[in-house]
Enzyme design. Sequence first.
Site, mmCIF file in Angstrom:
data_model
loop_
_atom_site.group_PDB
_atom_site.id
_atom_site.type_symbol
_atom_site.label_atom_id
_atom_site.label_comp_id
_atom_site.label_asym_id
_atom_site.label_seq_id
_atom_site.Cartn_x
_atom_site.Cartn_y
_atom_site.Cartn_z
ATOM 1 C CD GLN A 117 -2.616 1.697 0.422
ATOM 2 O OE1 GLN A 117 -3.071 0.849 -0.356
ATOM 3 N NE2 GLN A 117 -2.905 2.987 0.331
ATOM 4 C CD GLU A 118 2.746 3.573 3.881
ATOM 5 O OE1 GLU A 118 3.021 4.543 3.158
ATOM 6 O OE2 GLU A 118 2.123 3.668 4.954
#
Length: 482
Positions: free
Chosen positions: A301-302
């Site tokens: 996600q990051e």
Amino acid sequence: MARAALLLVSLFVLSNCSEPRLSHLEQIQKKGVLTVVTRNSPTTYYEIADGFAGLEYDLVEAFAKSIGVKTEYIVNDNLKEVIDAVNNGDADIAAAGLTVTATRKQLIRFAPSYQTITSKLVFKQGKKWPRNISQLSGDLRVLAHSSYSQALLELKETHQNLHWSETTEHTAEELLMMVLDETIDYTIVDSTELSLNRRFHPELAVGFTIGEPQNLAWAFAPNDDYSLFGKAIEFFGQQKSQGQIANLDEKYYGHVEKFDYVGARRFHQATDSELDAYKEWFVESANQDLDWRLLAAISYQESHWNPKAKSPTGVRGMMMLTLRTAKQVGISNRLDPEQSISGGAKYLRKVMARVPKRIQNPDRTWLALAGYNVGWGHVEDARIITQQQGGNPDKWADVKERLPLLQKSRWYKKTKHGYARGSEPVHYVDNIRRYYDVIVWQDEENISQPPSVIEADPNDSKVAELESSKKTEPNTNSEIVD
Ligand code: GLU
């Protein structure tokens, strides 16, 4: 003689008075067991490492508790037999993801609905997209005795060329897999079933929605004894007003309602090609207290697992740490993937430690992730608003609803930590939950049904295959497939 006869009669009357016929509810309470017929599917009931899960399962357990009894489950994937089981008294209730339909209402009594679904016609991405019922050209197969078989019968009246087959040999999930491996061209499933499967199989595409939204509900035998049914009405009233139904909906479907095909495809490709390169570091940094698959999901996600990722706001690396956070967790080089992952894990531990101890998983993890993203102070602000509005600040489902209020001056002006882009942590957590589900599923070598919830010990989430009775029955309107 006459006196003896009188005595016998009065004894008979007395014995009948002292033991009046027990109501259905009283019989269940006397036995101490509620017998429930259900289906073994990710939308209803499935086994996990330390017990069972599923929306129906959670609801049934809460209901049984409310009437002070234990539960016993009969698993049967055949929808006709599910309904027969309540009607012939084998089960007290059917909690099996049953759609409320007019035809079924003539056979059984439905409790108040707990969920609304739509019926989705599914085809395989890349094949010709059918946009309505008259554009179907190929093999359509649905569950026998399902709400869809009824809907198709009605459609047949206006679409004479409509053909389909029905099966009692496969579950809805298996039918979806058959669309993927091209054994069939189309199937119809509940929107909930599709959402849960689409995380793992982005190629499952929706052609169109059939009919109007429909309700799911428990089924009871339609006799004169309303004792158990009355309790169910009371129970659903309470569950709704206390927000429990909304919590369950969030627990099982909160993160899968929105679907992005391109994003899901890209993620699946990345898990095939890139995850292995970093797995060792995720495992190492997770140590004993964290789940490496959760760290991997956060990292995707990051940074999409790009060790050199940089954002204009100055965050960097696999876990996109700020310079300040990197210092706090003792990281010197954020662009080094091993350091970044270990720094992210340390930071997550710090946030986790700020979540009040009484809050259990999965809420604990989701709240901590929101804090990881937006800062724990803002999550606290949202929890306070949640409480002020009568919600439960320990429940992610309730806090999730209030986080976006931190963007509105009317709300953030009154908070300790002020403005925050509160909708971001909501998307952030939803995405990570979806990624996490897929990584867990792949890690457990594509077992037949995925765990869809973080349970107390996510390392152990597993799904057992339950035996269910399946059999083939003739149907005059369509072909039955063995
Ligand atoms: N809800 C459908 C029915 O009642 C069953 C299909 C499913 O839940 O997957 O017929």
